[in-house]
Enzyme design. Structure first.
Site, PDB file in Angstrom:
ATOM      1  N   GLY A  10      36.069  32.017  49.048  1.00  0.00           N
ATOM      2  CA  GLY A  10      37.014  31.634  48.109  1.00  0.00           C
ATOM      3  C   GLY A  10      38.354  31.767  48.567  1.00  0.00           C
ATOM      4  O   GLY A  10      39.483  32.439  48.208  1.00  0.00           O
ATOM      5  N   ALA A  11      38.427  30.899  49.905  1.00  0.00           N
ATOM      6  CA  ALA A  11      39.529  30.949  51.097  1.00  0.00           C
ATOM      7  C   ALA A  11      40.887  30.450  50.328  1.00  0.00           C
ATOM      8  O   ALA A  11      41.867  30.736  50.905  1.00  0.00           O
ATOM      9  CB  ALA A  11      39.305  30.575  52.041  1.00  0.00           C
ATOM     10  N   THR A  12      40.547  29.589  49.257  1.00  0.00           N
ATOM     11  CA  THR A  12      41.875  28.719  48.890  1.00  0.00           C
ATOM     12  C   THR A  12      42.050  29.286  47.475  1.00  0.00           C
ATOM     13  O   THR A  12      42.973  28.726  46.902  1.00  0.00           O
ATOM     14  CB  THR A  12      41.222  27.298  48.678  1.00  0.00           C
ATOM     15  OG1 THR A  12      40.226  27.036  47.859  1.00  0.00           O
ATOM     16  CG2 THR A  12      41.329  26.474  50.275  1.00  0.00           C
ATOM     17  N   LYS A 150      35.698  42.496  41.011  1.00  0.00           N
ATOM     18  CA  LYS A 150      35.534  42.607  39.512  1.00  0.00           C
ATOM     19  C   LYS A 150      35.593  41.224  39.102  1.00  0.00           C
ATOM     20  O   LYS A 150      36.175  40.642  39.634  1.00  0.00           O
ATOM     21  CB  LYS A 150      36.093  43.707  38.707  1.00  0.00           C
ATOM     22  CG  LYS A 150      37.601  43.223  38.659  1.00  0.00           C
ATOM     23  CD  LYS A 150      38.315  44.499  38.031  1.00  0.00           C
ATOM     24  CE  LYS A 150      38.405  44.007  36.547  1.00  0.00           C
ATOM     25  NZ  LYS A 150      39.610  43.111  36.224  1.00  0.00           N
ATOM     26  N   ASP A 179      37.627  48.100  43.035  1.00  0.00           N
ATOM     27  CA  ASP A 179      38.345  48.300  41.920  1.00  0.00           C
ATOM     28  C   ASP A 179      39.869  48.593  42.491  1.00  0.00           C
ATOM     29  O   ASP A 179      39.930  49.685  43.078  1.00  0.00           O
ATOM     30  CB  ASP A 179      37.869  49.700  41.192  1.00  0.00           C
ATOM     31  CG  ASP A 179      38.827  49.775  39.731  1.00  0.00           C
ATOM     32  OD1 ASP A 179      39.789  50.032  40.087  1.00  0.00           O
ATOM     33  OD2 ASP A 179      38.058  50.354  39.004  1.00  0.00           O
ATOM     34  N   HIS A 180      40.734  47.728  42.537  1.00  0.00           N
ATOM     35  CA  HIS A 180      41.768  47.832  43.265  1.00  0.00           C
ATOM     36  C   HIS A 180      42.786  48.926  42.851  1.00  0.00           C
ATOM     37  O   HIS A 180      43.510  49.276  43.536  1.00  0.00           O
ATOM     38  CB  HIS A 180      42.652  46.366  43.082  1.00  0.00           C
ATOM     39  CG  HIS A 180      43.426  46.138  42.010  1.00  0.00           C
ATOM     40  ND1 HIS A 180      42.901  45.701  40.967  1.00  0.00           N
ATOM     41  CD2 HIS A 180      44.835  46.380  41.902  1.00  0.00           C
ATOM     42  CE1 HIS A 180      43.923  45.621  40.124  1.00  0.00           C
ATOM     43  NE2 HIS A 180      45.010  46.027  40.353  1.00  0.00           N
ATOM     44  N   LYS A 184      45.284  52.132  45.109  1.00  0.00           N
ATOM     45  CA  LYS A 184      46.716  52.389  44.888  1.00  0.00           C
ATOM     46  C   LYS A 184      46.976  53.986  45.522  1.00  0.00           C
ATOM     47  O   LYS A 184      46.205  54.789  45.392  1.00  0.00           O
ATOM     48  CB  LYS A 184      47.101  52.509  43.464  1.00  0.00           C
ATOM     49  CG  LYS A 184      46.844  50.938  43.037  1.00  0.00           C
ATOM     50  CD  LYS A 184      47.637  50.855  41.505  1.00  0.00           C
ATOM     51  CE  LYS A 184      47.341  49.551  40.824  1.00  0.00           C
ATOM     52  NZ  LYS A 184      48.089  48.624  41.206  1.00  0.00           N
ATOM     53  N   GLU A 218      51.318  46.407  30.589  1.00  0.00           N
ATOM     54  CA  GLU A 218      51.684  45.365  31.206  1.00  0.00           C
ATOM     55  C   GLU A 218      52.746  44.267  30.355  1.00  0.00           C
ATOM     56  O   GLU A 218      52.431  44.461  29.051  1.00  0.00           O
ATOM     57  CB  GLU A 218      50.420  44.289  31.519  1.00  0.00           C
ATOM     58  CG  GLU A 218      49.534  45.188  32.369  1.00  0.00           C
ATOM     59  CD  GLU A 218      48.317  44.091  32.888  1.00  0.00           C
ATOM     60  OE1 GLU A 218      48.884  43.613  34.081  1.00  0.00           O
ATOM     61  OE2 GLU A 218      47.399  44.021  32.070  1.00  0.00           O
ATOM     62  N   ASP A 237      38.216  44.393  30.688  1.00  0.00           N
ATOM     63  CA  ASP A 237      38.989  43.801  31.733  1.00  0.00           C
ATOM     64  C   ASP A 237      39.848  45.062  32.348  1.00  0.00           C
ATOM     65  O   ASP A 237      39.906  45.245  33.928  1.00  0.00           O
ATOM     66  CB  ASP A 237      39.994  43.035  31.054  1.00  0.00           C
ATOM     67  CG  ASP A 237      40.806  42.397  32.530  1.00  0.00           C
ATOM     68  OD1 ASP A 237      40.475  41.788  33.390  1.00  0.00           O
ATOM     69  OD2 ASP A 237      42.332  42.456  32.444  1.00  0.00           O
ATOM     70  N   HIS A 242      39.308  50.209  35.640  1.00  0.00           N
ATOM     71  CA  HIS A 242      40.492  51.199  36.254  1.00  0.00           C
ATOM     72  C   HIS A 242      40.750  52.277  35.581  1.00  0.00           C
ATOM     73  O   HIS A 242      41.011  53.405  35.893  1.00  0.00           O
ATOM     74  CB  HIS A 242      41.802  50.116  36.056  1.00  0.00           C
ATOM     75  CG  HIS A 242      41.775  48.838  36.458  1.00  0.00           C
ATOM     76  ND1 HIS A 242      40.929  48.598  37.910  1.00  0.00           N
ATOM     77  CD2 HIS A 242      42.300  47.609  36.175  1.00  0.00           C
ATOM     78  CE1 HIS A 242      40.947  47.346  38.218  1.00  0.00           C
ATOM     79  NE2 HIS A 242      41.588  46.769  37.204  1.00  0.00           N
TER      80      HIS A 242
HETATM   81  C1  BG6 Z   1      43.341  43.393  36.897  1.00  0.00           C
HETATM   82  C2  BG6 Z   1      43.002  42.828  35.495  1.00  0.00           C
HETATM   83  O1  BG6 Z   1      42.097  43.841  37.178  1.00  0.00           O
HETATM   84  O2  BG6 Z   1      44.311  44.367  36.883  1.00  0.00           O
HETATM   85  C3  BG6 Z   1      44.285  41.885  34.894  1.00  0.00           C
HETATM   86  O3  BG6 Z   1      41.925  41.850  35.424  1.00  0.00           O
HETATM   87  C4  BG6 Z   1      45.544  42.929  35.266  1.00  0.00           C
HETATM   88  O4  BG6 Z   1      44.154  41.817  33.702  1.00  0.00           O
HETATM   89  C5  BG6 Z   1      45.519  43.532  36.465  1.00  0.00           C
HETATM   90  O5  BG6 Z   1      46.600  42.187  35.178  1.00  0.00           O
HETATM   91  C6  BG6 Z   1      46.510  44.707  36.653  1.00  0.00           C
HETATM   92  O6  BG6 Z   1      46.630  45.372  38.067  1.00  0.00           O
HETATM   93  P1  BG6 Z   1      48.049  45.886  38.522  1.00  0.00           P
HETATM   94  O7  BG6 Z   1      47.551  46.274  39.881  1.00  0.00           O
HETATM   95  O8  BG6 Z   1      49.098  44.666  38.535  1.00  0.00           O
HETATM   96  O9  BG6 Z   1      48.365  46.848  37.388  1.00  0.00           O
END
Ligand code: BG6
Length: 506
Positions: A10-12, A150, A179-180, A184, A218, A237, A242
Site C-alpha cells: 500500500g506504498a502509494t 484497522k 490501534d494508533h 499517542k 472531531e 470506527d 480507540h
Molecule cells: C481513525 C478513524 O481510526 O481515527 C477516523 O477511522 C478518525 O474516522 C481517526 O478520523 C481519528 O484519529 P485522530 O488521531 O485524528 O484523533
C-alpha cells in the site's frame, strides 16, 4: 534490534504518505533506526525507484516533524528505499520480491529481519499472508512480523475469519495489530500517571470517583471515506477500538510486571468485566446514536451526512454515539464510564475526565457554597497535557470559593513536535515490543461487546437522532448523564472564570 527490511504494502496510499514515510524519516533522524535497514514500497501501479524516492521526499516535506532538504543526508536516507510493482495474487511476484529483499538485506547488512506492513484493505490480509509464505519470504534467519491496520473485521464472525486466515501463516506473537490511539503520548501516559504516583492509586476506585468521561470529538465529516464509513459508522470506527482501549487503560489493574503480555492481560480482564447489554431495551436506555445534518462550522455552511460523497441518501449510519458503560468488578462497581464520539462536532479534541466524588454536603464549606467536584483531565489530542481542577479561596474576597486548575501543558513544553503515534508504533514493532498493539483476545471481546449494541440498533431503527453539524450531538446524550445527576464537562480548556496555575518542568 531495529535492523529490518520494511516491506510496505500500500506504498502509494494515503497512510504511507501521511504517516509512514514521515515516521521512518523521524526515526532515522533521531538515530533510532540506524543504517541497517531497507524499505521496499509495494503497490500495483508501476513506479521507478527514483519516482518512488521523489514521492517519499514530497510526503516528508509535507507531513514530517523534521525539515528535509535534498542534501547528502537525504541521499543516504533515500538510498534505502526501493519500489516494486506487485500483483498481490501473483505468487511469482512474491518470489521476485523475496529475491529483492535478500539483495537489500545483504546490501545494508540487515541480518534477516522482516517487517511486513499491510496498509491495505483487510480483505487482502489473508491472501497476502499466504503469498508471503508461498513466495519464500518467511524463510529467513531473522524474525518476521506482520503489522496490520484497522478495521480488524466488521463484527466478531468476520474478525474471527480474518484472524484464522492470518494465523495459518503467522503466530499471534508476531502479529502487531495497530490501534494508533495506543501510540499517542498521553494515552501511554495514563499508565505512568496512575502507577508512578502514590497519590492516585488509593483514590482510583468507586469510593472516590463518581464517573469517568471519554470524549473523542472531531470537526471533520467523512471526507472522501464515505464508502468505508457508511458501512462502518462511529461505533465500529471509533468505539470498538480507540474508545474501549482508552477505557481499558483507565480501568485496568496495575500489571504484575511491565511486560507486554502482563499489561495486555490486565486490559483483557477489563473487557471481560464489561457489563453486556442483555436486550434492545437496555441498549436503548444506555446508548445514543446520531447523524449530522447540514449546519454551520466556524461560519462555513457544510452539507449533511446523507449529502456526502459515496454515502447512501437514506443512510441510517451513525456519525455520533454516546454510551454509558459499566465495568463490573470490585474497583469499579457502580461507576459509569461515559463515552462519546462524533464527526462534525464543534472542536477536535480527545479528553478523558475523571470526576471525583464531591465533599460531603453537610461539611461546613459545602453547606455555604455550591462546590464543584475535583476533576483530573487527560488531554490527549491535539493539545497534550494534564490538568487538575480543585476549589480554592478567591484571593481578596470575603471567603468566596472558585474552581482553579493546575495545568500541565505538555504541548507548551515540547512544542507540537512530540513524536507521532506512528513513529512510536513502528519503532516498537521493529524492536519487538507489542505492549501498545492489540492482542486477539482484546479485539474479540471488544467486538462481542459492540456487536450486542449494533444488533439492538438494527432492530430498533427509529433510534437515530439527528444533530446539526457544528453542535455537540443529540440532546439525548446530555440526558444520558443528567439521568444520573451528571453532565458532560466542557472539553478543550477550562470553564470561564477559572484560574489556572501552570506547571513547569524541573
Ligand atoms: C481513525 C478513524 O481510526 O481515527 C477516523 O477511522 C478518525 O474516522 C481517526 O478520523 C481519528 O484519529 P485522530 O488521531 O485524528 O484523533
Amino acid at each position: 534490534m531495529t535492523n529490518t527490511v520494511f516491506l510496505l504494502f500500500g506504498a502509494t496510499g494515503d497512510l504511507a504518505r501521511r504517516k509512514l514515510y514521515p515516521a521512518i524519516y523521524s526515526l532515522y533522524r533521531e538515530r533510532k533506526l540506524g543504517d541497517r535497514f531497507a524499505v521496499i514500497g509495494l503497490a500495483r501501479r508501476p513506479r521507478t525507484n527514483d519516482q518512488f524516492r521523489e514521492d517519499v521526499l514530497e510526503s516528508i516535506k509535507e507531513f514530517a516533524r523534521y525539515n528535509v532538504t535534498r542534501d547528502e543526508q537525504w541521499e543516504s536516507f533515500a538510498e534505502h528505499f526501493e519500489y516494486m510493482s506487485l500483483d498481490i495474487n501473483d505468487v511469482e511476484g512474491f518470489k521476485e520480491l523475496s529475491r529483492a529483499t535478500q539483495r537489500l538485506d545483504k546490501k545494508f547488512d540487515v541480518g534477516g529481519n522482516r517487517l511486513f506492513y499491510l496498509a491495505l484493505a483487510p480483505e487482502l490480509f489473508g491472501n497476502v499472508s499466504h503469498n508471503l509464505k508461498a513466495g519464500g519470504l518467511l524463510e529467513t534467519s531473522g524474525w518476521t512480523r506482520l503489522v496490520i491496520e484497522k478495521p480488524f473485521g466488521y463484527d466478531l464472525p468476520s474478525a474471527e475469519k480474518l484472524n484464522a486466515e492470518i494465523r495459518e501463516v503467522f503466530e499471534e506473537q508476531d502479529v502487531y495489530r495497530i490501534d494508533h490511539y495506543l501510540g499517542k503520548e498521553m494515552v501511554q501516559n495514563i499508565n505512568v500517571l496512575r502507577f508512578a504516583n502514590a497519590i492516585f492509586e488509593p483514590l482510583w476506585n468507586n469510593k472516590y470517583i463518581s464517573n469517568i468521561q471519554i470524549t473523542l470529538s472531531e470537526t471533520v465529516g467523512v471526507e472522501e471515506r464515505g464508502g468505508y464509513y457508511d458501512h462502518s459508522g462511529a461505533l465500529r470506527d471509533m468505539g470498538q477500538n480507540h474508545m474501549l482501549q482508552m477505557l481499558a487503560m483507565m480501568a485496568m489493574e496495575p500489571p504484575s510486571r511491565l511486560s507486554p503480555e502482563d499489561i495486555r492481560d490486565e486490559k483483557v480482564k477489563v473487557f471481560r468485566s464489561l457489563r453486556w447489554f442483555q436486550d434492545s431495551a437496555e441498549v436503548r436506555a444506555n446508548t445514543v446514536r446520531g447523524q449530522y445534518t447540514a449546519g454551520n462550522m466556524k461560519g462555513k455552511q457544510v452539507p449533511g451526512y446523507r449529502q456526502e460523497e459515496s454515502v447512501d441518501q437514506q443512510s441510517t449510519t451513525e456519525t455520533y454515539f454516546a454510551a454509558r458503560v459499566f465495568v463490573d468488578n470490585f474497583r469499579w462497581a457502580g461507576v459509569p464510564f461515559y463515552i462519546r464520539t462524533g464527526k462534525r462536532l464543534p472542536v477536535k479534541t480527545t479528553e478523558v475526565v475523571v470526576e471525583f466524588k464531591n465533599v460531603p454536603n453537610n461539611v461546613y464549606l459545602s453547606k455555604k457554597h455550591k462546590l464543584e467536584p475535583n476533576l483530573l483531565v487527560f488531554r490527549v489530542n491535539p493539545m497534550e497535557g494534564i490538568y487538575f481542577k480543585m476549589n480554592a479561596k478567591q484571593p481578596g474576597s470575603d471567603g468566596a470559593i472558585v474552581p482553579v486548575a493546575m495545568d500541565f501543558c505538555q504541548s507548551c513544553q515540547v512544542g507540537l513536535n512530540t513524536p507521532e503515534a506512528y513513529e512510536r508504533l513502528l519503532h516498537d514493532a521493529a524492536r519487538g515490543d507489542s505492549t501498545y498493539f492489540t492482542r486477539w483476545d482484546e479485539v474479540a471481546l471488544a467486538w462481542q461487546y459492540v456487536d450486542k449494541i449494533a444488533a439492538a440498533w438494527r432492530e430498533d431503527s427509529d433510534n437515530l437522532h439527528s444533530y446539526p453539524a457544528g453542535t455537540w450531538g443529540p440532546e439525548a446524550a446530555q440526558q444520558l448523564l443528567a439521568e444520573d445527576g451528571f453532565r458532560w464537562w466542557p472539553v478543550n480548556g477550562q470553564d470561564e472564570g477559572e484560574v489556572t496555575w501552570e506547571f513547569t518542568q524541573r
